[in-house]
Design a protein around this motif. Structure first.
Motif, PDB file in Angstrom:
ATOM      1  N   ILE A 107      51.009  43.720  53.170  1.00  0.00           N
ATOM      2  CA  ILE A 107      51.112  42.812  52.019  1.00  0.00           C
ATOM      3  C   ILE A 107      52.166  43.345  51.060  1.00  0.00           C
ATOM      4  O   ILE A 107      52.227  44.552  50.772  1.00  0.00           O
ATOM      5  CB  ILE A 107      49.759  42.692  51.284  1.00  0.00           C
ATOM      6  N   LYS A 152      49.180  45.119  40.195  1.00  0.00           N
ATOM      7  CA  LYS A 152      49.503  44.274  41.346  1.00  0.00           C
ATOM      8  C   LYS A 152      48.354  44.253  42.350  1.00  0.00           C
ATOM      9  O   LYS A 152      48.005  43.195  42.886  1.00  0.00           O
ATOM     10  CB  LYS A 152      50.784  44.773  42.026  1.00  0.00           C
ATOM     11  N   GLN A 153      47.773  45.409  42.593  1.00  0.00           N
ATOM     12  CA  GLN A 153      46.679  45.478  43.561  1.00  0.00           C
ATOM     13  C   GLN A 153      45.466  44.678  43.091  1.00  0.00           C
ATOM     14  O   GLN A 153      44.834  43.964  43.884  1.00  0.00           O
ATOM     15  CB  GLN A 153      46.291  46.936  43.799  1.00  0.00           C
ATOM     16  N   VAL A 189      52.181  36.643  46.686  1.00  0.00           N
ATOM     17  CA  VAL A 189      51.697  37.600  47.668  1.00  0.00           C
ATOM     18  C   VAL A 189      52.303  37.230  49.020  1.00  0.00           C
ATOM     19  O   VAL A 189      52.089  36.121  49.523  1.00  0.00           O
ATOM     20  CB  VAL A 189      50.158  37.587  47.746  1.00  0.00           C
ATOM     21  N   VAL A 242      54.161  42.226  47.185  1.00  0.00           N
ATOM     22  CA  VAL A 242      53.861  41.433  45.998  1.00  0.00           C
ATOM     23  C   VAL A 242      55.094  41.295  45.113  1.00  0.00           C
ATOM     24  O   VAL A 242      55.854  42.246  44.927  1.00  0.00           O
ATOM     25  CB  VAL A 242      52.714  42.076  45.190  1.00  0.00           C
ATOM     26  N   THR A 253      56.047  39.876  41.132  1.00  0.00           N
ATOM     27  CA  THR A 253      55.511  39.478  39.830  1.00  0.00           C
ATOM     28  C   THR A 253      56.621  38.831  39.007  1.00  0.00           C
ATOM     29  O   THR A 253      57.781  38.798  39.439  1.00  0.00           O
ATOM     30  CB  THR A 253      54.965  40.702  39.072  1.00  0.00           C
ATOM     31  N   TYR A 313      45.317  42.004  41.150  1.00  0.00           N
ATOM     32  CA  TYR A 313      45.468  40.554  41.242  1.00  0.00           C
ATOM     33  C   TYR A 313      45.778  40.087  42.659  1.00  0.00           C
ATOM     34  O   TYR A 313      45.528  38.932  43.002  1.00  0.00           O
ATOM     35  CB  TYR A 313      46.483  40.082  40.199  1.00  0.00           C
ATOM     36  N   THR A 314      46.263  40.987  43.481  1.00  0.00           N
ATOM     37  CA  THR A 314      46.370  40.665  44.906  1.00  0.00           C
ATOM     38  C   THR A 314      44.986  40.484  45.508  1.00  0.00           C
ATOM     39  O   THR A 314      44.754  39.562  46.309  1.00  0.00           O
ATOM     40  CB  THR A 314      47.134  41.769  45.654  1.00  0.00           C
ATOM     41  N   HIS A 315      44.055  41.342  45.137  1.00  0.00           N
ATOM     42  CA  HIS A 315      42.681  41.206  45.632  1.00  0.00           C
ATOM     43  C   HIS A 315      42.086  39.863  45.211  1.00  0.00           C
ATOM     44  O   HIS A 315      41.364  39.222  45.989  1.00  0.00           O
ATOM     45  CB  HIS A 315      41.813  42.351  45.103  1.00  0.00           C
TER      46      HIS A 315
END
Length: 508
Positions: free
Chosen positions: A422, A397-398, A305, A424, A426, A400-402
């Motif tokens: 932000i 992505k959102q 991130v 990301v 992977t 696991y970013t959280h």
């Protein structure tokens, strides 16, 4: 470009190993060509810019760059050391290791005496163990000649089979100290069962010797190498993905890209070894070698991130943070996507100028197995080949970013209010931009019980094909640099080349 132009040396892949091998041979008067499939040279040295903020792809700090130290001497030989803009990290703690909800941060300090001194503050009863630790680390590093630019290219086989976790268990019963000493294992994807002590030693010794950040990112290293290559008359072409080789008898004649055919007398592969075998033809190599390579397991990938911060919100910190949910997580890179994810993370930042008061950005990294993104493995997305992976991928992505932000918020309670943007990455991002199998970070998994499996010779059974890069010997900036010098020693003659390197760098 001339389709039938012949080169002395053709290097496939412009990662660090490829660029250094190409430069060494160009310095020897060879006519050299470097072919790169992507839009940027450098492999893991690549950087990218978002919101006018520079982020590193893979290189977040470097060791051994003080005058007289090993990487300094190697870069001096390549005439790039004076072109690098560096900032030395905090002497009393370039890395900090923390666990769970504890407020204690355990330091890894620069300089061996200082390393012991700083940890004795937290472990006053462990002086004997700490002194044994640093003594053994240095002994192991001294047993690898090229690590210290000494004569010889071999290694002490007795030291190759020592398991890192077993060694720590021998010198102390203090579980917290063992976790602290192995807390930067993200640098080599350490596991209790397999990781050899030599891997741990070669990596951590470099940073204990001296630890540095690259101002404005690690791509300056690849840019410096490219500049030197052009000075020596080398050709470098981007957007040239090698798709195959033509060979006669036991020699490669040419390599073909999507657009051209290039002819050469000698070829160096800096791309994935398994891919190279497939393109050359498995039948060109000995069957036991092919079977061994194909069975090798690769290290895990990473979920990163990249955070652009609002101006003047978080003070710049000149160190990295390795945080684990518990001490038990240090030796296990398995990071299942469950309610405990992420079980660990690494937090770092990057300077854009000397002595800056506030951080412009943060990068948070954690392990992620390629299976987590397997449903999108058929998709590819780079600057030159832009393709959307779909809304479900963006949702992934959102999500696991959280989770990353929830973990980070425990340390920086106001972090969400301090963020501008932000971005990301992977395992798919690392696969597509770097070209490694499953987006792996460090090549093949090393095993202390069977270390021979991952000792891969630079010289192949093809008369004019060589390997270089992180699959050969060791990964990391220093490891890949040494691997490239080893490859060139095989080509130029060990005694001649290593003597030349020693003479040129003896007094730097």
């Amino acid at each position: 470009m001339e389709e039938k132009k012949r080169y002395d040396v053709i290097v496939i892949g412009s990662g660090l190993g490829g660029l250094i091998s190409a430069l060494i041979l160009a310095m020897e008067g060879k006519k050299v060509l470097v072919l790169e499939k992507n839009n940027q040279y450098g492999g893991n040295l690549q950087t990218f810019v978002r919101n006018k903020t520079i982020f590193d792809t893979g290189v977040h700090y470097i060791g051994g760059l003080a005058p007289g130290q090993n990487l300094y001497r190697y870069f001096s030989y390549l005439n790039i050391i004076d072109q690098l803009s560096l900032e030395q990290m905090d002497a009393d703690g370039y890395d900090y290791i923390s666990f769970g909800n504890q407020k204690i941060q355990y330091p890894h300090a620069q300089g061996y005496e200082n390393f012991v001194k700083q940890l004795l503050v937290y472990f006053p009863e462990e002086k004997t163990a700490l002194e044994q630790y640093v003594k053994t680390i240095r002994e192991i590093c001294n047993s690898f000649p090229l690590y210290n630019l000494a004569e010889g290219t071999g290694y002490d086989e007795n030291k190759m089979s020592i398991n890192a976790k077993a060694f720590l268990d021998e010198i102390t019963h203090n579980e917290t100290l063992k976790a602290v000493l192995s807390g930067s294992g993200f640098l080599y994807a350490g596991t209790a069962e397999t990781t050899p002590l030599y891997v741990h030693a070669l990596i951590v010794n470099s940073y204990i010797s001296s630890a540095w950040r690259c101002i404005k990112g690690g791509s300056q290293i690849s840019k410096a190498l490219v500049k030197q290559l052009r000075k020596y008359g080398a050709d470098l072409y981007k957007h040239q993905r090698v798709t195959g080789f033509e060979s006669e008898a036991n020699r490669i004649i040419s390599c073909t890209t999507d657009k051209h055919t290039f002819y050469g007398n000698l070829f160096i592969s800096n791309i994935d070894i398994k891919q190279t075998i497939d393109m050359v033809g498995a039948e060109k190599f000995k069957l036991p070698f092919v079977k061994r390579i194909k069975k090798l397991e690769v290290t895990p990938s990473v979920f990163s991130v990249h955070i652009v911060l609002k101006p003047e919100t978080i003070p710049y910190f000149n160190y990295n943070i390795y945080h684990f949910n518990s001490e038990n997580e240090v030796w296990n890179w398995q990071n299942p996507l469950n309610e405990q994810w992420p079980k660990m993370y690494v937090l770092t930042t990057n300077p854009v100028k000397h002595d800056q008061p506030f951080a412009d950005s943060l990068t948070v990294m954690t392990y992620m197995d390629f299976d987590a993104v397997k449903q999108w493995e058929h998709t590819h997305n780079t600057v030159t080949d832009s393709n959307k992976r779909g809304n479900d991928y963006e949702d992934f992505k959102q999500k696991y970013t959280h989770k990353i932000m929830d973990a980070l918020e425990k340390r920086f309670p106001e972090i969400r209010e301090q963020i501008l943007e932000i971005y990301v990455s992977t395992p798919l991002s690392y696969r597509d931009y770097i070209g490694n199998e499953k987006g792996n970070m460090y090549g093949f998994v090393k095993d202390s019980e069977n270390y021979h499996r991952t000792v891969i010779a630079s010289k192949t059974k093809m008369d004019n094909l060589f390997f270089t890069g992180q699959h050969v010997r060791m990964h990391g900036i220093l490891g890949v640099t040494i691997s490239a010098f080893f490859t060139c020693a095989e080509i130029l003659g060990r005694e001649y080349f290593l003597s030349k390197v020693q003479q040129k760098t003896a007094h730097v």
